[in-house]
Design an enzyme around this catalytic site. Structure first.
Site, short mmCIF file in Angstrom:
data_model
loop_
_atom_site.label_atom_id
_atom_site.label_comp_id
_atom_site.label_asym_id
_atom_site.label_seq_id
_atom_site.Cartn_x
_atom_site.Cartn_y
_atom_site.Cartn_z
N ASP A 174 0.83 -1.20 0.00
CA ASP A 174 0.00 0.00 0.00
C ASP A 174 0.87 1.26 0.00
O ASP A 174 2.11 1.19 0.11
CB ASP A 174 -0.87 -0.05 1.26
CG ASP A 174 -2.29 0.42 0.99
OD1 ASP A 174 -2.48 1.23 0.06
OD2 ASP A 174 -3.20 0.00 1.73
N ASP A 180 -9.89 3.50 -3.80
CA ASP A 180 -10.65 2.31 -3.39
C ASP A 180 -12.02 2.29 -4.06
O ASP A 180 -12.69 3.32 -4.18
CB ASP A 180 -10.83 2.29 -1.87
CG ASP A 180 -9.51 1.94 -1.18
OD1 ASP A 180 -8.49 1.79 -1.88
OD2 ASP A 180 -9.51 1.84 0.06
C1 GLA Z 1 -5.96 1.10 1.10
C2 GLA Z 1 -6.10 0.09 -0.04
C3 GLA Z 1 -7.22 -0.87 0.28
C4 GLA Z 1 -6.95 -1.59 1.59
C5 GLA Z 1 -6.75 -0.56 2.70
C6 GLA Z 1 -6.26 -1.17 4.00
O1 GLA Z 1 -7.06 1.93 1.19
O2 GLA Z 1 -6.33 0.75 -1.23
O3 GLA Z 1 -7.38 -1.83 -0.76
O4 GLA Z 1 -5.81 -2.40 1.45
O5 GLA Z 1 -5.78 0.42 2.32
O6 GLA Z 1 -6.13 -0.18 4.96
#
Ligand code: GLA
Length: 521
Positions: free
Chosen positions: A163, A218
């Protein structure tokens, strides 16, 4: 003589120029992928974030999901990579080393990986390129890149999502490249998933760094499937089609098919779009609670065949009429074409797909396979008309032949062989790993890479679509202790001749003091 060298020199310059041009148009397969054979088709599996977020994640949940993945038929359909996302699964100890969170994961992260491997699935873990993960509950890899990648290798991860939270002041390409070098140094082949949500435009450079990269933010907040946002994510990802190919994929995030709040048509449309975009198929719903309709959608082998096509082309929009889109440009391994008609409008749409719309000559009579009704029409000259309900799709495959083969979908009974033996006596122990393809054709024999340790011999035999890799261990003379080998086998897809993703599994051997040879539990 001088003229001859001049000709050779200009030919060389022209070659380098065109080689450079063609690379610019469609990045060459990543160095990473070319070397280790990882992710030649988009990874398929399950990740918890869309449904669960971090709080309820623990060993019990992940194991229940793993069991559901197997019993529901998702494993047979090709879903393989599974594990915790940001599930608060490790800490950094006082000495700087990553250690499992044993309260949430009592078997430790190696133990969880063994469970997953024994089920014939692959182990996916998660970390961050910054100082902490997004929730700040877990340490990031910043300034610990090499030791952390060693920890993931020791836990036997097969897939690592990294991430981009808490990375203020870091350069995206530099950070992810350093982590790639650290992964290489750790020595375990691991599918490398970059998750900078499009920050730093990874589609421009990450083909030689990792195997997939998130292209957008996301797709939803945990537990809240969002159809509107999913369509925006698909639209942004569509534009990047040139960057995708075997070993290097655009990743528009985990799937939302099967989550609460989506209609059956939306579930089907979402899945069809992800198949058409050659996107990683990481299911994101609660697999313990799937309806028959969700299972039927997620395991549609003909649709999965489009996604897992060995040519690895990402489809794109070729015609738009109001809220109706025609997606094409996805030639498949047998010479056929995939076509998607998506209706985002509120009324049913009557759509004519003319062969020239999708890059084909007008004249030929072609067969049209509907991948949701599983029926074939034709031969049709000139094109085909379809009626598509609101939020629904027609997912078609168009071919000169009345045959629609599905490319290889590989399923193993286990990815872990563990044996215990007495080291002194000459003896042989054998354990078999069975691999089958759920595609249409039988495969050539898997070729085991040379370089195994002297105590291990692997023999491959074939029976129809199943192959057995017989692991024979000859531990005579070995000292007491633990031994490990990672077996790699390679194959090619027989219709296109394209290399397939390498097959890896672990072999563990424990030498005790004189105990009889047996399988470890
Ligand atoms: C980010 C990623 C998600 C998930 C979250 C976990 O937002 O894009 O897919 O892994 O972190 O905190």
């Amino acid at each position: 003589m001088r003229r001859k060298s001049l000709v050779i020199l200009s030919a060389l310059i022209a070659f380098l120029f065109f080689a450079h041009l063609s690379r610019g148009q469609n990045p060459a397969p990543g160095v990473h992928a070319a070397d280790d054979g990882l992710a030649f088709t988009p990874p398929m599996g399950w990740y918890p974030w869309n449904e669960f977020g971090q709080e309820p994640q623990n060993e019990k949940l992940i194991k229940e999901i793993v069991d559901a993945l197997v019993s529901s038929g998702l494993k047979e359909a090709g879903y393989a990579y599974v594990g915790p996302d940001e599930g608060i699964c490790f800490y950094r100890d006082a000495g700087g080393k990553l250690t499992s969170n044993l309260e949430r994961y009592p078997s430790g992260l190696r133990g969880l990986g063994n469970y997953i491997h024994r089920k014939g699935l692959k182990y996916a873990l998660y970390t961050d390129a910054g100082t902490r993960t997004c929730s700040k509950a877990m340490p990031g890899t910043k300034d610990h890149e090499f030791e952390d990648m060693l920890a993931f290798a020791e836990w036997r991860a097969d897939y690592l999502k990294i991430d981009w939270c808490n990375a203020g002041g870091q350069d995206v390409a530099e950070s992810y490249t350093k982590l790639r070098d650290a992964l290489h140094a750790a020595g375990r082949p691991i599918v490398y998933s970059l998750c900078s949500w499009g920050v730093g435009e990874p589609w421009k450079w990450a083909g030689s760094v990792g195997n997939l990269w998130r292209t957008t933010g996301d797709i939803c907040s945990p537990g809240k499937a969002d159809w509107g946002n999913a369509m925006k994510v698909a639209a942004a990802n569509e534009k990047l089609y040139e960057a995708a190919g075997p070993g290097h994929w655009n990743d528009p995030d985990m799937m939302i098919s099967g989550m609460d709040g989506l209609s059956e048509a939306q579930n089907r449309s979402f899945f069809s779009l992800w198949c058409m975009m050659a996107a990683p198929l990481m299911a994101g719903s609660d697999l313990r609670k799937m309806t028959p309709s969700t299972i039927q959608i997620l395991t549609n082998r003909e649709a999965i065949g489009i996604n897992q096509d060995p040519l690895g082309i990402q489809g794109r929009i070729v015609r738009r009429n109001g809220k109706v889109e025609i997606w094409a440009g996805k030639r498949l391994f047998d010479g056929s074409q995939a076509v998607l008609v998506l209706n985002q409008g509120a009324e049913p749409a009557q759509v004519r797909v003319a062969w020239p719309d999708i890059g084909l000559a007008e004249s030929p009579a072609l067969y049209v396979r509907n991948l949701w009704t599983h029926q074939t029409a034709g031969p049709q000259g000139g094109g085909i008309s379809v009626t598509v309900a609101p939020n629904d799709v027609a997912l078609l495959r168009i071919s000169k032949r009345n045959a629609f083969p599905v490319p290889p979908i590989i399923v193993a009974d286990s990815y872990l062989v563990s044996l215990r033996a007495a080291g002194v006596a000459a003896q042989k122990l054998t354990r078999v790993v069975t691999i089958k393809t759920n595609g249409s054709d039988e495969l050539p024999l898997w070729k085991v890479r040379p370089g195994l340790p002297s105590w291990l011999f692997v023999d491959v035999t074939r029976k129809g679509k199943s192959q057995t890799l017989t692991n024979t261990v000859s531990p005579g003379g070995l000292k007491k202790g633990l031994y490990h080998a990672l077996v790699r086998a390679d194959n090619v897809e027989p219709v296109s001749g394209r290399p397939m993703s390498a097959l890896y599994y672990d072999v563990d051997l424990e030498i005790t003091d004189g105990a009889a040879g047996r399988e470890r539990n």
